[in-house]
Design an enzyme around this catalytic site. Structure first.
Site, PDB file in Angstrom:
ATOM      1  N   GLY A 188      75.707 -42.927 -21.248  1.00  0.00           N
ATOM      2  CA  GLY A 188      76.088 -43.516 -19.823  1.00  0.00           C
ATOM      3  C   GLY A 188      75.370 -42.690 -18.554  1.00  0.00           C
ATOM      4  O   GLY A 188      74.502 -43.147 -18.169  1.00  0.00           O
ATOM      5  N   ASP A 189      75.871 -41.441 -18.531  1.00  0.00           N
ATOM      6  CA  ASP A 189      75.414 -40.318 -18.104  1.00  0.00           C
ATOM      7  C   ASP A 189      74.106 -39.778 -18.552  1.00  0.00           C
ATOM      8  O   ASP A 189      73.620 -39.794 -17.433  1.00  0.00           O
ATOM      9  CB  ASP A 189      76.192 -38.474 -18.393  1.00  0.00           C
ATOM     10  CG  ASP A 189      77.708 -38.802 -18.265  1.00  0.00           C
ATOM     11  OD1 ASP A 189      77.685 -39.387 -18.112  1.00  0.00           O
ATOM     12  OD2 ASP A 189      78.316 -38.784 -19.850  1.00  0.00           O
TER      13      ASP A 189
END
Length: 304
Positions: free
Chosen positions: A247-248
């Site tokens: 996600g990052d």
């Protein structure tokens, strides 16, 4: 300049072995140590994509020193605020499946928070801030406070967090928010069973102030909504090897090419998140670039 903010960084200790025998002596296959934390992950992927950033947040003790050294070795700038307690150590146990053991973070004082606010108050409209992850204990309204500070100085920001910490910032017009499906369902207060449901829930966040909403759906891809487009992005083909930091990486990919058209930003976002999911660590620039041409984007029609 892009600034990433990680309130609770970690030294991530990755341990690989075939299986774990609870209550007995286990010997590792190999181990690795990384500078961890969601904002730090964003900075690392931005660097892979040729974008400079400065990592902000709180570090302390020998573990904090490791994080600073690790970022410096990768050519990533930082301006961490020194705290009294040691930065935490998280264990990533990788056998046939992944097990994470995350420690509580160190104490962050009101004085530490004021120092961070002073740093952000010195930014200008040419800067962009990326907030990611949890907030320190006892500072539940911190994202709202910092978002208001940036809004009043006309500094754009993106945020990747959940629940009320996310929704409290919508009034200050975040550039990008990236809820996953579970988080979006929690905000919407209802089950979202199809693309139409997801678009409608994302549209509600646009109406509340977000500029761009990218909803990640794990192996099923993503849905993107802004005031102009509604798009469905399938996941590219690959073997899942690592869920940590995907996600990052997605956020980093979107911001890394923010001067390009919206479809290009989405392609880099999904390619970055997927490349990390297909890798043992955060994706390299080469791995991301190799996936970009394979990202398919489809328009979602008929949603009002």
């Amino acid at each position: 300049m892009i600034y990433t903010v990680t309130f609770n960084p970690s030294l991530d200790y990755v341990v690989r072995l075939d299986e774990v025998d609870i209550g007995a002596l286990n010997r590792t296959g190999d181990t690795e140590k990384y500078a961890g934390g969601k904002g730090i992950n964003v900075s690392r992927v931005l660097k892979q994509l040729g974008r400079e950033s400065t990592a902000l947040g709180f570090c302390g003790g020998f573990t904090g020193g490791f994080i600073k050294d690790a970022l410096e070795s990768q050519g990533i700038s930082h301006r961490f605020i020194e705290i009294e307690e040691d930065t935490r150590i998280n264990i990533k146990l990788k056998t046939a499946s992944e097990t994470e053991i995350n420690a509580d973070g160190p104490k962050i004082t009101d004085e530490n928070i004021e120092s961070l606010k002073d740093q952000l108050a010195g930014l200008t409209g040419d800067d962009h801030v990326i907030f990611a992850g949890s907030v320190p204990k006892g500072h539940d309204r911190l994202y709202e406070e910092l978002s208001r500070l940036l809004f009043e100085k006309d500094v754009s920001f993106s945020i990747d967090t959940e629940g009320g910490k996310l929704t409290s910032t919508l009034q200050y017009n975040p550039y990008l928010i990236k809820p996953n499906l579970f988080e979006l369902e929690g905000i919407a207060g209802r089950k979202l069973v199809c693309d139409t449901d997801i678009v409608e829930a994302a549209q509600e966040l646009i109406e509340r102030g977000a500029s761009n909403v990218l909803v990640t759906l794990g192996g099923k891809g993503a849905v993107f909504v802004n005031p102009d487009v509604r798009l469905r992005i399938p996941s590219p083909e690959g073997v899942l090897r690592n869920s940590v930091g995907a996600g990052d990486s997605t956020v980093a990919g979107f911001i890394a090419v923010y001067r390009r058209g919206i479809e290009e930003r989405i392609r880099y976002a999904i390619a970055s998140g997927s490349a990390t999911a297909f890798s043992d660590d955060l994706a390299s620039g080469h791995e991301i670039e190799a996936l970009v041409p394979h990202i398919e984007i489809n328009s979602i029609e008929g949603v009002e």
